[in-house]
Design an enzyme around this catalytic site. Structure first.
Site, short mmCIF file in Angstrom:
data_model
loop_
_atom_site.label_atom_id
_atom_site.label_comp_id
_atom_site.label_asym_id
_atom_site.label_seq_id
_atom_site.Cartn_x
_atom_site.Cartn_y
_atom_site.Cartn_z
N HIS A 313 4.19 60.22 -26.35
CA HIS A 313 3.13 59.59 -27.14
C HIS A 313 3.77 58.62 -28.11
CE1 HIS A 313 -0.42 59.11 -29.65
NE2 HIS A 313 -1.08 59.52 -28.58
N ASP A 371 -3.60 64.94 -22.53
CA ASP A 371 -4.02 64.69 -21.15
C ASP A 371 -3.32 65.58 -20.14
OD1 ASP A 371 -5.85 62.81 -21.83
OD2 ASP A 371 -4.37 61.21 -21.91
#
Ligand code: CMC
Length: 436
Positions: A313, A371
């Site tokens: 991320h 996710d």
């Protein structure tokens, strides 16, 4: 914005002059250096592709501390919101800055519920798409198309119009996503039902058909509601920045949100949940757990172009707090549906175990993101992979619209217009075609 006592001083080689820039303090998190006068004072721009060090706006909605793995909506930790609030309460909080009391919640729920129907003509609009169109292609078109159906809420300078368009977008997104799904199956659209919760209603519009109603499973309803909560806002990510930039021209909210939907589609952003599940399915088809080691070697090889989807991320460099909550939900759903031995979940756990121990991932601070698990949950619920990003868009709509509204209410609001470092040819003369 609070002006700090600190100042930033810039000196440029070759000049004896120094220039001072004001520093502003955030309520938590890093301060910012206000460089708005830099160009006027130095004839230079700053260079920051990818916005690695640039705050594009001041915002009071969401705060992320990537090192601590902290996510706050209006100051409240996501861990507390996820267990104490439902999605519509979260929407109210994100839009208005405070959690609703019981009366405010009932009123807000009622407003959203009364706007879930879409103009009947939108059905005709949707029927223009191919049946195999990607749901995100359909959604980009339908959301943009809403500006043609709801003219009476597109005056961006009217706060009442902005409020109605926010409610309309939050309310109609589930209807549009479910319509896109039903269309892909060749099944009739299912109209919303006002006696169900926001999430229960969405599940019914997805899975009921005129011959057979659908009973909402509470565990599934809670899980999907949590997916919505965890995706509701995430400060200045790519799609939110797109909505702000698009909206900064003064375009209507439906057009600005459609731009956000289009941006979200990409695999480095909202498309990652779909890409992650495709990766797991492919790996499962090609040997499963036994082939994880080989697959990881490919991931670590820069020339292979393969990334471990659902990992890494831009901001979270410790862990993604949403991933922890999603992992919990994932276990709960698989257990409730009797899918504890789901081979994809086992494969995901094995990938996670190896990645968390592997120096490649440890050194680069790459951890599972939300996710990584949300795809497994959605698959277990029966949502097709191609619809995952549309579900993300449905949930993020409240964040987009709140950020858009905040931008328009900001006294410092200006059209967004980045600068560039020009590296093309210097001025030159056009030769007549015969001389080229
Ligand atoms: N698999 C393998 N290597 C990776 C991965 C990954 N998933 N992510 C980053 N790296 C490596 C990358 O190759 C680079 O290595 P090196 O320093 O040797 O060149 C290093 O880690 C830093 O990567 P980066 O691309 O500079 O990091 P970034 O902050 O620009 O990218 C990211 C963040 C999310 C785009 C990236 O981690 C990624 O592509 N992840 C997979 C896609 C994904 O899961 N996205 C969902 C994000 S969460 C949902 C949302 O908010 O939209």
């Amino acid at each position: 914005m609070n002006l700090s006592d600190k100042k930033a001083t810039l000196s440029i080689s070759g000049s004896n002059e120094t220039i001072e820039f004001p520093v502003y303090e955030g309520s938590v998190g890093p301060d910012v250096i206000d460089i708005r006068k830099l160009y006027a004072q130095t004839d230079m721009f700053t260079y920051d592709p990818g916005f690695l060090s640039t705050a594009s706006c001041a915002s009071g909605i969401t705060y992320i501390d990537g090192d601590k793995g902290e996510l706050l909506y209006r100051g409240y930790p996501i861990e507390q919101i996820a267990v104490n609030c439902d999605f519509l309460e979260t929407c109210y909080l994100i839009l208005n800055g405070e959690l609703p009391n019981a009366e405010q919640k009932a009123d807000f729920d009622n407003q959203v519920t009364r706007h879930t129907l879409v103009n009947e003509q939108m059905h005709t609009f949707l029927r223009g798409f191919r049946r195999d169109a990607h749901p995100m292609a359909i959604l980009t078109g339908l959301v943009g198309g809403m500006s043609a159906f709801y003219h009476d809420s597109t005056d961006i300078n009217n706060p009442e119009h902005r409020h109605i368009s926010a409610i309309r977008l939050i309310a109609k997104m589930p209807t549009l996503v479910a319509m896109a799904y039903k269309y892909s199956l060749g099944q009739p659209f299912i109209y919303p039902r006002n006696d169900l919760s926001y999430t229960g209603n969405f599940l019914r519009m997805m899975f009921a058909n005129p011959c057979e109603d659908f009973e909402v499973n509470e565990v599934v309803e809670r899980a999907l509601d949590r997916i919505f909560i965890l995706h509701a806002d995430h400060e200045q990510n790519a799609s939110t920045s797109t909505v702000r930039l698009c909206g900064s021209s003064g375009t209507n909210p439906f057009a600005a949100i459609a731009a956000g939907v289009a941006c979200l589609w990409g695999p480095a952003h909202g498309g990652a949940n779909e890409a992650c599940l495709q990766m797991l399915e492919e790996l499962q088809a090609n040997g499963g757990v036994a082939k994880v080691g080989e697959f990881m070697e490919k991931v670590k090889d820069k020339n292979s172009g393969v990334r471990l989807m659902g990992f890494g991320h831009r901001v979270y460099k410790n862990y993604d707090p949403r991933a922890k909550l999603m992992q919990e939900t994932c276990k709960e759903v698989l257990q409730a549906l009797g899918l504890e031995n789901d081979p994809l979940f086992k494969l995901a756990m094995e990938l996670e175990r190896i990645a968390l121990e592997d120096p490649y991932f440890v050194e680069r601070k790459l951890y599972p993101n939300v996710d990584f698990y949300s795809g497994i949950v959605q698959r277990a619920i029966g949502i097709p992979t191609s619809l995952f990003t549309a579900i993300f868009a449905l949930a993020r709509t409240v964040g987009w619209i709140a950020q858009w509204n905040e931008m328009l209410s900001d006294p410092e609001f200006k059209i967004g217009r980045p600068r560039q470092l020009y590296t093309g040819p210097a001025p030159r003369k056009v030769k007549k075609i015969a001389d080229r």
